[in-house]
Scaffold this active site. Structure first.
Site, PDB file in Angstrom:
ATOM      1  N   ARG A 141       0.840  -1.191   0.000  1.00 32.92           N
ATOM      2  CA  ARG A 141       0.000   0.000   0.000  1.00 32.92           C
ATOM      3  C   ARG A 141       0.875   1.240   0.000  1.00 32.92           C
ATOM      4  O   ARG A 141       1.986   1.227   0.512  1.00 32.92           O
ATOM      5  CB  ARG A 141      -0.898   0.026   1.240  1.00 32.92           C
ATOM      6  CG  ARG A 141      -2.104  -0.883   1.144  1.00 32.92           C
ATOM      7  CD  ARG A 141      -2.977  -0.774   2.362  1.00 32.92           C
ATOM      8  NE  ARG A 141      -2.308  -1.293   3.535  1.00 32.92           N
ATOM      9  CZ  ARG A 141      -1.721  -0.559   4.469  1.00 32.92           C
ATOM     10  NH1 ARG A 141      -1.742   0.769   4.388  1.00 32.92           N
ATOM     11  NH2 ARG A 141      -1.111  -1.115   5.495  1.00 32.92           N
ATOM     12  N   TYR A 164      -1.516  -3.617  -6.885  1.00 28.98           N
ATOM     13  CA  TYR A 164      -1.248  -4.322  -5.626  1.00 28.98           C
ATOM     14  C   TYR A 164      -2.526  -4.408  -4.779  1.00 28.98           C
ATOM     15  O   TYR A 164      -3.231  -3.408  -4.590  1.00 28.98           O
ATOM     16  CB  TYR A 164      -0.137  -3.612  -4.819  1.00 28.98           C
ATOM     17  CG  TYR A 164      -0.082  -4.167  -3.415  1.00 28.98           C
ATOM     18  CD1 TYR A 164       0.485  -5.423  -3.179  1.00 28.98           C
ATOM     19  CD2 TYR A 164      -0.688  -3.509  -2.355  1.00 28.98           C
ATOM     20  CE1 TYR A 164       0.461  -5.978  -1.915  1.00 28.98           C
ATOM     21  CE2 TYR A 164      -0.722  -4.062  -1.081  1.00 28.98           C
ATOM     22  CZ  TYR A 164      -0.149  -5.298  -0.871  1.00 28.98           C
ATOM     23  OH  TYR A 164      -0.192  -5.862   0.379  1.00 28.98           O
ATOM     24  N   LYS A 180      -9.651  -2.529   1.844  1.00 32.55           N
ATOM     25  CA  LYS A 180      -9.334  -1.344   2.644  1.00 32.55           C
ATOM     26  C   LYS A 180     -10.194  -0.146   2.235  1.00 32.55           C
ATOM     27  O   LYS A 180     -10.593   0.652   3.080  1.00 32.55           O
ATOM     28  CB  LYS A 180      -7.857  -0.994   2.501  1.00 32.55           C
ATOM     29  CG  LYS A 180      -6.914  -2.141   2.838  1.00 32.55           C
ATOM     30  CD  LYS A 180      -7.081  -2.624   4.248  1.00 32.55           C
ATOM     31  CE  LYS A 180      -6.086  -3.743   4.536  1.00 32.55           C
ATOM     32  NZ  LYS A 180      -6.181  -4.216   5.907  1.00 32.55           N
ATOM     33  N   HIS A 200     -10.191  -2.365  11.784  1.00 32.97           N
ATOM     34  CA  HIS A 200      -9.110  -3.196  11.248  1.00 32.97           C
ATOM     35  C   HIS A 200      -8.835  -4.320  12.253  1.00 32.97           C
ATOM     36  O   HIS A 200      -7.804  -4.335  12.914  1.00 32.97           O
ATOM     37  CB  HIS A 200      -7.874  -2.310  11.052  1.00 32.97           C
ATOM     38  CG  HIS A 200      -6.795  -2.929  10.226  1.00 32.97           C
ATOM     39  ND1 HIS A 200      -5.490  -2.525  10.297  1.00 32.97           N
ATOM     40  CD2 HIS A 200      -6.821  -3.905   9.300  1.00 32.97           C
ATOM     41  CE1 HIS A 200      -4.756  -3.240   9.455  1.00 32.97           C
ATOM     42  NE2 HIS A 200      -5.539  -4.081   8.841  1.00 32.97           N
ATOM     43  N   SER A 227      -1.055  -3.692  10.113  1.00 35.29           N
ATOM     44  CA  SER A 227      -0.775  -4.648   9.046  1.00 35.29           C
ATOM     45  C   SER A 227       0.527  -5.388   9.318  1.00 35.29           C
ATOM     46  O   SER A 227       1.509  -4.783   9.763  1.00 35.29           O
ATOM     47  CB  SER A 227      -0.646  -3.908   7.718  1.00 35.29           C
ATOM     48  OG  SER A 227      -1.814  -3.178   7.471  1.00 35.29           O
ATOM     49  N   CYS A 257       1.301  -7.659  11.533  1.00 36.09           N
ATOM     50  CA  CYS A 257       1.667  -7.909  12.932  1.00 36.09           C
ATOM     51  C   CYS A 257       1.029  -9.194  13.445  1.00 36.09           C
ATOM     52  O   CYS A 257       0.907  -9.387  14.664  1.00 36.09           O
ATOM     53  CB  CYS A 257       1.251  -6.748  13.813  1.00 36.09           C
ATOM     54  SG  CYS A 257       2.243  -5.270  13.571  1.00 36.09           S
ATOM     55  N   ASP A 281      -9.034  -9.820   9.213  1.00 35.03           N
ATOM     56  CA  ASP A 281      -8.526  -8.476   8.907  1.00 35.03           C
ATOM     57  C   ASP A 281      -9.509  -7.352   9.210  1.00 35.03           C
ATOM     58  O   ASP A 281      -9.092  -6.284   9.611  1.00 35.03           O
ATOM     59  CB  ASP A 281      -8.128  -8.409   7.425  1.00 35.03           C
ATOM     60  CG  ASP A 281      -7.285  -7.198   7.076  1.00 35.03           C
ATOM     61  OD1 ASP A 281      -6.404  -6.829   7.877  1.00 35.03           O
ATOM     62  OD2 ASP A 281      -7.501  -6.605   5.999  1.00 35.03           O
ATOM     63  N   ARG A 331       2.125 -12.083  -0.694  1.00 34.57           N
ATOM     64  CA  ARG A 331       0.805 -12.385  -0.132  1.00 34.57           C
ATOM     65  C   ARG A 331       0.177 -13.617  -0.760  1.00 34.57           C
ATOM     66  O   ARG A 331       0.501 -13.987  -1.882  1.00 34.57           O
ATOM     67  CB  ARG A 331      -0.125 -11.191  -0.397  1.00 34.57           C
ATOM     68  CG  ARG A 331       0.320  -9.895   0.263  1.00 34.57           C
ATOM     69  CD  ARG A 331      -0.362  -9.692   1.573  1.00 34.57           C
ATOM     70  NE  ARG A 331       0.214  -8.590   2.353  1.00 34.57           N
ATOM     71  CZ  ARG A 331      -0.350  -8.132   3.468  1.00 34.57           C
ATOM     72  NH1 ARG A 331      -1.469  -8.650   3.919  1.00 34.57           N
ATOM     73  NH2 ARG A 331       0.225  -7.170   4.148  1.00 34.57           N
TER      74      ARG A 331
END
Ligand code: SAT
Ligand code: MN
Length: 592
Positions: free
Chosen positions: A79, A207, A216, A236, A258, A260, A285, A377
């Site tokens: 991002r 992406y 998002k 989130h 993000s 973590c 998420d 990912r």
């Protein structure tokens, strides 16, 4: 080569949709328009086209049935927050933590960029649901895109196709999303949101977080804006269910920045001493949460798939994710082995003797570079997760007993504590800090304030967002308890004080027991804390058990510094900050 896509007719008679698609087609000038139906047959055909066009590489179908490989442009791997804009009518509505441009100016700029941008390409009309079909919380989105990778990923990540056309009907409300890769040029990359028009335009990237517009952009940025107006919360957060050996179920939602470990936590497998305990995944998420008729906070996962970080995932750290990505998965930016398998740093087994790295260059274990990009990912359907909670498809969602805030902090933040009450909990969330990860372009490792892990995702003024959190308390008869956790605290020698992963069950059990009033806690300046003996440590290694008191300890010097560091955000937000949070700060200082 496969046959070209048959011309497809509109799949809806929604006059607004027909008019908007027509308008966007006149702007972008695609050669063809394809209205997606989400069918298996369509997936097969589009996948073949993506393979023919070298957008996807078919992986070894014996090892990885239904799996494909994608490499992004090396300039487009995460991002980009500096290219992300909230285009509210006034700058103040977007607040000091968001980039802002006046809607008219941004539309003009982006329509210029999009003019003729799809010449020679197909415009796909992708209808999708965020949320289970038939849920009162579910929202409908439409994404127009010139990227097959996006279409096929949206089919995994959302409920895409006829199900969305059906729910839309001929007069439903929907979020408009326009995406064009353009020439994937960072100089012409804009991820823009128009909350007052319920619209998104994303250009210049391919992406995931920038272009899977349901995720998002809709579910968090526009979602948080809608939630404020409609009395709910878009967060989130992962959502998981904890099932005790007696079949008692408790649901918690947890916010982490993000990269973590949200996906790992959501799919946690308890250590063997916890026999009979089970964790099930509702979401990994995003949580949409609304007060239910019983005065509790009810949550749905708006997504239908996982877009998880791959490196570090293995049969120890996350066996459920390994299963989930063993079929029907799109891998992006991992390494490719000669036999059509994938590899990444931290995968089980030995590294391959040779492979192609995420950029397509030859790689061997002697190479200095990483084989997989740190933010590589996987996109996998949630149905593949052996621990999927059946409630993930429940239109009524699940009742949340605990909200957990967690960051990645080498110092200061103890393993766990419980906020004294909701307002204190909002303060704990608002002052969250975390070390930067590879999920966003930026300086790795530096601590930044990331309130509720929403800094990159809040669709309006962060100060107003805190006020909305405080207001939500009044709508809840039975609010969740709020906790703070930190799995990443380190000893002086740099080693982690807590083993993390499955062992986090021990902390989770304390949280569940607190929610159910079954375990004591002592009052510390930070909140309610467990004595080390309150955390079940049977079967924990000797080192980890010895480290537990330090992991739970409170260092006054560090906290003095922490309170000052928190001011960095509070100063930025000062004029919009609810007074309650300033009082909480004063209270913390006096307790310390
Ligand atoms: O890349 S995404 O934005 O989809 C994931 C994340 O950063 O949380
Ligand atoms: Mn995320």
């Amino acid at each position: 080569m496969s046959a070209p896509a048959p011309a497809s007719a509109p799949r809806t008679d929604h006059p607004g949709v027909i008019a908007w698609v027509d308008e966007m087609a006149r702007l972008c000038l695609p050669d063809r328009i394809h209205w997606c139906d989400g069918s298996e047959e369509e997936k097969e055909r589009l996948t073949q086209q993506a393979v023919d066009a070298k957008i996807l590489i078919r992986l070894n179908q014996e090892k990885l049935p239904g799996c494909y490989y994608h490499r992004s442009n090396p300039n487009d791997v995460a991002r980009v927050e500096e290219c992300t804009y909230i285009c509210t009518r006034t700058r103040d509505e977007a607040g000091p933590t968001n980039n802002w441009m006046a809607p008219a100016d941004m539309y003009r700029k982006l329509y210029d960029l999009c003019h003729g941008a799809m010449k020679g390409r197909t415009m796909y009309v992708v209808p999708y649901l965020m949320g289970p079909p038939g849920s009162p919380m579910t929202k409908i989105g439409l994404e127009l895109t010139d990227s097959l990778y996006v279409v096929l990923s949206m089919r995994i990540m959302t409920r895409m196709g006829q199900v969305a056309w059906d729910q839309l009907g001929s007069g439903g409300t929907y979020t408009k999303g326009l995406h064009s890769m353009l020439d994937v040029n960072p100089g012409r990359r804009f991820i823009t949101h128009f909350p007052q028009d319920n619209a998104i335009i994303s250009v210049g990237s391919n992406y995931g977080g920038n272009v899977l517009l349901g995720k998002k952009c809709l579910a968090l940025r526009l979602g948080s804006y809608l939630g404020r107006d409609e009395g709910w919360m878009a967060e989130h957060m992962l959502i998981l269910g904890v099932e005790s050996p007696h079949g008692e179920k408790t649901y918690v939602a947890a916010a982490f920045p993000s990269s973590c470990g949200k996906t790992n936590f959501a799919m946690l497998i308890p250590p063997k001493q916890f026999s009979g305990w089970k964790i099930t995944t509702v979401g990994d998420d995003i949580a949409w949460m609304k007060p239910g008729p019983d005065g509790r906070l009810r949550a749905i996962n708006p997504e239908a798939g996982y877009f998880g970080v791959v490196p570090g995932t293995n049969s120890k750290s996350n066996p459920n994710a390994m299963q989930a990505m063993s079929r029907d998965t799109i891998y992006t930016n991992v390494a490719l082995t000669p036999d059509g398998d994938v590899w990444w740093e931290g995968k089980d087994g030995e590294p391959p003797k040779e492979c192609l790295d995420w950029k397509g260059n030859p790689w061997t274990p002697a190479s200095n570079e990483k084989a997989a990009h740190p933010n590589s990912r996987f996109a996998a359907p949630m149905a593949n997760n052996p621990a999927l909670a059946p409630e993930a498809n429940d239109p009524d969602g699940v009742p949340i007993s605990a909200l957990i805030f967690g960051g990645r902090r080498a110092t200061t933040l103890p393993l766990v504590f419980q906020a004294f009450n909701w307002i204190h909990g909002v303060y704990v969330g608002a002052t969250m800090g975390s070390e930067m990860t590879a999920a966003a372009a930026g300086t790795l490792g530096q601590v930044r304030r990331d309130p509720m892990a929403m800094l990159p995702f809040c669709g309006y003024n962060m100060g107003d967002y805190f006020a909305h959190w405080l207001k939500m308390r009044k709508l809840l008869k039975n609010p969740p308890k709020i906790f703070s956790v930190n799995w990443f605290r380190k000893a002086k020698d740099g080693s982690f004080l807590w083993p993390g992963y499955g062992e986090n069950m021990r902390v989770l059990k304390w949280i569940v027991d607190r929610c159910r009033g079954r375990v004591p806690a002592y009052e510390s300046p930070l909140g309610w804390m467990p004595d080390p003996s309150d955390i079940d440590s049977t079967g924990l290694s000797d080192t980890d058990r010895t480290n537990l008191p330090e992991a739970l300890s409170l260092n006054f010097e560090e906290w003095k510094r922490e309170v000052l560091l928190q001011d960095e955000l509070f100063f930025r937000l000062y004029s919009d900050l609810p007074k309650e949070l300033l009082f909480q700060r004063e209270l913390l200082i006096s307790r310390l």
